[in-house]
Scaffold this motif. Structure first.
Motif, short mmCIF file in Angstrom:
data_model
loop_
_atom_site.label_atom_id
_atom_site.label_comp_id
_atom_site.label_asym_id
_atom_site.label_seq_id
_atom_site.Cartn_x
_atom_site.Cartn_y
_atom_site.Cartn_z
N LYS A 35 3.47 2.67 -14.74
CA LYS A 35 2.19 3.37 -14.85
C LYS A 35 1.10 2.47 -15.42
O LYS A 35 -0.07 2.56 -15.04
CB LYS A 35 2.34 4.62 -15.71
N LYS A 36 1.50 1.59 -16.35
CA LYS A 36 0.52 0.67 -16.93
C LYS A 36 0.08 -0.38 -15.92
O LYS A 36 -1.11 -0.71 -15.82
CB LYS A 36 1.13 -0.04 -18.15
N GLN A 37 1.05 -0.91 -15.17
CA GLN A 37 0.74 -1.97 -14.21
C GLN A 37 0.17 -1.45 -12.90
O GLN A 37 -0.53 -2.17 -12.19
CB GLN A 37 2.01 -2.79 -13.93
N TRP A 38 0.49 -0.21 -12.57
CA TRP A 38 0.06 0.37 -11.30
C TRP A 38 -0.38 1.82 -11.52
O TRP A 38 0.30 2.77 -11.13
CB TRP A 38 1.22 0.31 -10.29
N PRO A 39 -1.53 2.02 -12.12
CA PRO A 39 -2.00 3.38 -12.41
C PRO A 39 -2.27 4.21 -11.17
O PRO A 39 -2.32 5.44 -11.24
CB PRO A 39 -3.28 3.15 -13.23
N GLN A 40 -2.43 3.55 -10.02
CA GLN A 40 -2.71 4.27 -8.78
C GLN A 40 -1.44 4.86 -8.13
O GLN A 40 -1.53 5.55 -7.12
CB GLN A 40 -3.39 3.35 -7.76
N GLY A 71 0.81 -1.21 0.00
CA GLY A 71 0.00 0.00 0.00
C GLY A 71 0.84 1.27 0.00
O GLY A 71 0.39 2.33 0.46
N ALA A 72 2.05 1.17 -0.53
CA ALA A 72 2.96 2.32 -0.57
C ALA A 72 2.39 3.43 -1.47
O ALA A 72 1.54 3.18 -2.33
CB ALA A 72 4.33 1.89 -1.09
N ALA A 73 2.91 4.63 -1.25
CA ALA A 73 2.48 5.77 -2.08
C ALA A 73 3.17 5.75 -3.43
O ALA A 73 2.64 6.30 -4.40
CB ALA A 73 2.80 7.07 -1.36
N GLY A 74 4.36 5.13 -3.48
CA GLY A 74 5.08 5.18 -4.75
C GLY A 74 6.27 4.25 -4.80
O GLY A 74 6.48 3.40 -3.93
N ILE A 75 7.05 4.44 -5.85
CA ILE A 75 8.19 3.57 -6.13
C ILE A 75 9.30 4.41 -6.76
O ILE A 75 9.03 5.42 -7.43
CB ILE A 75 7.77 2.42 -7.07
N HIS A 76 10.55 4.00 -6.51
CA HIS A 76 11.68 4.66 -7.16
C HIS A 76 12.47 3.61 -7.94
O HIS A 76 12.78 2.54 -7.42
CB HIS A 76 12.61 5.32 -6.13
N VAL A 77 12.81 3.94 -9.19
CA VAL A 77 13.53 3.01 -10.05
C VAL A 77 14.70 3.70 -10.74
O VAL A 77 14.73 4.92 -10.87
CB VAL A 77 12.61 2.38 -11.13
N GLY A 78 15.65 2.87 -11.17
CA GLY A 78 16.79 3.36 -11.94
C GLY A 78 16.63 2.99 -13.41
O GLY A 78 15.64 2.38 -13.81
N ASN A 79 17.65 3.29 -14.20
CA ASN A 79 17.51 3.09 -15.65
C ASN A 79 17.67 1.64 -16.08
O ASN A 79 17.46 1.31 -17.25
CB ASN A 79 18.47 4.01 -16.42
N THR A 80 18.01 0.74 -15.15
CA THR A 80 18.07 -0.69 -15.49
C THR A 80 16.91 -1.47 -14.86
O THR A 80 16.85 -2.69 -14.96
CB THR A 80 19.40 -1.31 -15.02
N ASP A 81 15.99 -0.75 -14.20
CA ASP A 81 14.85 -1.38 -13.54
C ASP A 81 13.62 -1.32 -14.45
O ASP A 81 13.69 -0.86 -15.59
CB ASP A 81 14.54 -0.68 -12.22
N LEU A 82 12.48 -1.78 -13.95
CA LEU A 82 11.24 -1.67 -14.68
C LEU A 82 10.99 -0.21 -15.01
O LEU A 82 10.99 0.65 -14.13
CB LEU A 82 10.08 -2.23 -13.84
N PRO A 83 10.77 0.14 -16.29
CA PRO A 83 10.66 1.54 -16.66
C PRO A 83 9.38 2.20 -16.13
O PRO A 83 8.35 1.54 -15.97
CB PRO A 83 10.65 1.52 -18.19
N PRO A 84 9.44 3.50 -15.85
CA PRO A 84 8.27 4.22 -15.37
C PRO A 84 7.02 4.08 -16.24
O PRO A 84 5.91 4.00 -15.72
CB PRO A 84 8.75 5.68 -15.33
N THR A 85 7.20 4.02 -17.55
CA THR A 85 6.04 3.87 -18.43
C THR A 85 5.32 2.55 -18.16
O THR A 85 4.09 2.47 -18.17
CB THR A 85 6.44 3.94 -19.91
#
Length: 221
Positions: free
Chosen positions: A99-104, A82-96
């Motif tokens: 957003k598709k998998q977790w629109p919330q 139930g976190a508010a968000g996520i932080h990723v780097g350029n070798t992780d799952l991309p932000p785009t």
């Protein structure tokens, strides 16, 4: 481009391993009392169940103070906790894809390790950019660019996105990094390894606030 509001100034990246003097939940709570307003849980060595358990326990603490929980680099944990968000780097799952998998997702951070990243779709999709690292650090060694103050200034000149500076950040350099253009300072050991996490956070917040005032004054001239 509309920039999402990012009111956070002091960002704690926490792990149980990094908290050398106190339980990580105590560190988190004391740090919040001292001025931390956003916390990321980063557990690279834990199993999924261990990571999730820690995230759930940490979120209980953060919810009492209305401080958002960010999960490092693990979408499953972010959603399940139930976190508010996520932080990723350029070798992780991309932000785009996030957003598709977790629109919330409310807060999506993306680390910038080279200037070309400023102009890709992942950066445009993110809510804030992590400048990683500003200075070399033992907690993250797989990085491409060490930005320094000049790098922060250059990134600031090229984007309106909120910038979170991380990498050997501490009270002695936080003010200058904010003056250079960072909106927020992220720390690990400066709080996690402190004997008094409350005082460590309080001092950092004071330096950040002074940097913001100095930057605002400079812009008037």
């Amino acid at each position: 481009m509309k920039v999402k509001s990012f009111p956070y100034r002091l960002y704690l990246v926490i792990s149980e391993e990094a908290c050398t003097k106190h339980n990580f939940l105590k560190v988190a709570e004391e740090a919040i009392k001292g001025g931390v307003d956003l916390i990321q849980l980063r557990e690279k060595k834990d199993s999924t169940s261990q990571f999730l358990n820690k995230a759930v326990e940490l979120k209980k603490v953060l919810d009492r103070y209305r401080v958002p929980l960010i999960i490092n680099d693990n979408l499953e944990i972010a959603i399940k906790s139930g976190a508010a968000g996520i932080h990723v780097g350029n070798t992780d799952l991309p932000p785009t894809e996030i957003k598709k998998q977790w629109p919330q997702c409310e807060i999506l951070g993306y680390s910038v390790e080279y200037l070309e990243q400023l102009y890709n779709e992942q950066t445009y999709t993110s809510d804030y950019l992590g400048i990683s690292p500003v200075y070399n650090t033992d907690t993250k060694t797989d990085t491409i660019t060490t930005w320094g103050i000049n790098g922060v200034q250059e990134i600031r000149s090229k984007t309106k996105k909120p910038l979170v500076a991380i990498g050997n950040m501490k009270a002695s350099n936080a003010q200058k990094i904010v003056e250079a253009g960072a909106d927020c300072i992220a720390v690990v050991s400066a709080i996690c390894s402190a004997s008094n996490p409350f005082k460590a956070a309080q001092l950092l917040k004071q330096e950040i606030d002074q940097g913001i005032k100095n930057r605002a004054a400079a812009l008037k001239f």
